[in-house]
Design a protein around this motif. Structure first.
Motif, short mmCIF file in Angstrom:
data_model
loop_
_atom_site.label_atom_id
_atom_site.label_comp_id
_atom_site.label_asym_id
_atom_site.label_seq_id
_atom_site.Cartn_x
_atom_site.Cartn_y
_atom_site.Cartn_z
N ASN A 7 0.86 -1.18 0.00
CA ASN A 7 0.00 0.00 0.00
C ASN A 7 0.89 1.23 0.00
O ASN A 7 1.88 1.29 0.73
CB ASN A 7 -0.89 -0.01 1.25
CG ASN A 7 -1.75 1.23 1.38
OD1 ASN A 7 -2.08 1.89 0.41
ND2 ASN A 7 -2.13 1.55 2.62
N HIS A 27 -3.52 -1.43 4.19
CA HIS A 27 -2.71 -2.65 4.23
C HIS A 27 -2.90 -3.39 5.53
O HIS A 27 -2.97 -4.63 5.56
CB HIS A 27 -1.24 -2.33 3.98
CG HIS A 27 -0.67 -1.29 4.90
ND1 HIS A 27 -1.12 0.01 4.92
CD2 HIS A 27 0.32 -1.35 5.83
CE1 HIS A 27 -0.44 0.71 5.82
NE2 HIS A 27 0.43 -0.10 6.39
N TRP A 67 -2.37 -1.94 -3.53
CA TRP A 67 -3.28 -0.79 -3.47
C TRP A 67 -2.46 0.49 -3.62
O TRP A 67 -1.53 0.74 -2.86
CB TRP A 67 -4.05 -0.75 -2.16
CG TRP A 67 -5.26 0.15 -2.19
CD1 TRP A 67 -6.56 -0.24 -2.33
CD2 TRP A 67 -5.30 1.59 -2.09
NE1 TRP A 67 -7.40 0.85 -2.33
CE2 TRP A 67 -6.64 1.99 -2.19
CE3 TRP A 67 -4.32 2.57 -1.94
CZ2 TRP A 67 -7.04 3.33 -2.13
CZ3 TRP A 67 -4.71 3.90 -1.90
CH2 TRP A 67 -6.06 4.26 -1.98
N HIS A 69 -2.80 4.88 -5.28
CA HIS A 69 -3.72 5.89 -5.82
C HIS A 69 -3.00 7.18 -6.23
O HIS A 69 -2.89 7.48 -7.40
CB HIS A 69 -4.81 6.20 -4.79
CG HIS A 69 -5.87 7.13 -5.30
ND1 HIS A 69 -6.67 7.87 -4.46
CD2 HIS A 69 -6.24 7.47 -6.56
CE1 HIS A 69 -7.52 8.60 -5.17
NE2 HIS A 69 -7.27 8.39 -6.45
N LEU A 96 -6.03 -3.91 -6.53
CA LEU A 96 -7.26 -3.41 -5.93
C LEU A 96 -7.55 -1.97 -6.35
O LEU A 96 -6.65 -1.12 -6.39
CB LEU A 96 -7.19 -3.48 -4.41
CG LEU A 96 -6.96 -4.87 -3.80
CD1 LEU A 96 -6.78 -4.75 -2.29
CD2 LEU A 96 -8.12 -5.81 -4.14
N HIS A 97 -8.81 -1.70 -6.65
CA HIS A 97 -9.37 -0.36 -6.84
C HIS A 97 -8.49 0.50 -7.74
O HIS A 97 -8.26 0.18 -8.90
CB HIS A 97 -9.62 0.30 -5.49
CG HIS A 97 -10.41 1.57 -5.59
ND1 HIS A 97 -11.66 1.61 -6.16
CD2 HIS A 97 -10.13 2.84 -5.21
CE1 HIS A 97 -12.12 2.85 -6.12
NE2 HIS A 97 -11.20 3.62 -5.55
N GLY A 99 -5.49 0.86 -8.01
CA GLY A 99 -4.30 0.20 -8.52
C GLY A 99 -4.37 -0.07 -10.01
O GLY A 99 -3.36 -0.47 -10.61
N GLY A 194 -13.04 -0.30 -3.23
CA GLY A 194 -12.03 -0.04 -2.22
C GLY A 194 -11.57 1.40 -2.13
O GLY A 194 -10.41 1.66 -1.79
N GLU A 196 -10.72 4.86 -0.58
CA GLU A 196 -10.09 4.98 0.75
C GLU A 196 -10.98 5.58 1.82
O GLU A 196 -10.75 5.34 3.02
CB GLU A 196 -8.80 5.79 0.64
CG GLU A 196 -8.96 7.25 0.24
CD GLU A 196 -9.02 7.46 -1.27
OE1 GLU A 196 -9.13 8.62 -1.69
OE2 GLU A 196 -8.97 6.46 -2.03
N TYR A 201 -13.22 -2.41 2.85
CA TYR A 201 -12.41 -3.58 3.22
C TYR A 201 -12.79 -4.15 4.58
O TYR A 201 -12.18 -5.13 5.03
CB TYR A 201 -10.92 -3.25 3.14
CG TYR A 201 -10.48 -2.92 1.74
CD1 TYR A 201 -10.66 -3.83 0.70
CD2 TYR A 201 -9.94 -1.68 1.43
CE1 TYR A 201 -10.30 -3.52 -0.60
CE2 TYR A 201 -9.56 -1.37 0.14
CZ TYR A 201 -9.75 -2.29 -0.87
OH TYR A 201 -9.38 -1.99 -2.17
#
Length: 241
Positions: A7, A27, A67, A69, A96-97, A99, A194, A196, A201
């Protein structure tokens, strides 16, 4: 099986709203539920030396969960190449998301991986479109999330090897939210939800999907193929004249 959860860990350090949802970081939240399920899970973050992804760490990792962003550009190219080679050699990768815009995912896909997006606190319903797939095991017809960021088509990715989930959003868009790929000996799964600021999660069904994906993506244990010039296994008739 050893899992490493990576992360960038920037939102958690900058935004109190994110920190209130994930006090141990995204994470940390993923590590917690994987560990409770008996998975040997460690974490790595962007600001660690080598982003926490040394060759030794990756060599010991069966599945990497990713993960990112706001700091995709800060990931060093040599680390991206290291992860890329490990995927080709058989390490699983769960992206994820956001990513989807990571250097490693774009390198593996070979496309821009761009999409539409909107933050409007809208409902997301992830429909299971392949109920026989092991990643969907234990999930009902759909997963409903009361608030999520919208991602919409067109999603600029190669056609998935398998499509497991398709999302519908309250504003009307749809999105391919659960996509599998094989690259070299490695398996890749992209899972959309996901954002933030939402407790995605902490959702039991989302956790189940990630746990299933980790089990699905783990290396098969087959021998590494041999490449290059090869001696014949049998006598070749033309060579006997």
């Amino acid at each position: 099986m050893k899992v490493t959860i990576w992360n960038e860990n920037r939102h958690e350090n900058k935004n109190p709203a994110v920190r209130s949802v994930y006090p141990e970081g995204i994470h940390g939240a993923i590590q917690q539920f994987l560990s409770k399920s008996g998975v040997d899970a460690d974490t790595a973050t962007l600001d660690e030396p080598e982003h926490g992804l040394s060759q030794q760490t990756l060599d010991q990792t069966d599945v990497l969960v990713w993960w990112g962003h706001i700091a995709h550009d800060e990931v060093k190219e040599e680390v991206v190449e290291r992860v890329y080679q490990r995927v080709l050699d058989g390490m699983g990768l769960i992206v994820l998301h956001s990513g989807h815009f990571s250097k490693i995912f774009k390198k593996l896909m070979g496309t821009s991986c761009d999409l539409k997006w909107r933050e409007a606190d809208e409902k997301e319903r992830l429909w299971v479109v392949d109920p026989s797939h092991p990643i969907a095991s234990g999930i009902g017809e759909y997963i409903e999330l009361p608030q999520e960021e919208m991602y919409g088509e067109h999603f600029d990715i190669p056609a998935p090897d398998e499509l497991v989930f398709v999302s519908w959003f309250e504003g009307g868009e749809v999105f391919r939210s659960g996509c599998t790929y094989k690259r070299g000996k490695g398996k890749v799964f992209y899972f959309r939800p996901g954002h933030e600021t939402y407790p995605t999660y902490h959702n039991a069904d989302v956790q189940k999907v990630i746990l299933n994906a980790v089990q699905w993506a783990k290396p098969a244990g087959s021998n590494k193929p041999v490449y290059g010039n090869a001696k014949p296994l049998e006598a070749i008739g033309a060579n006997q004249n």
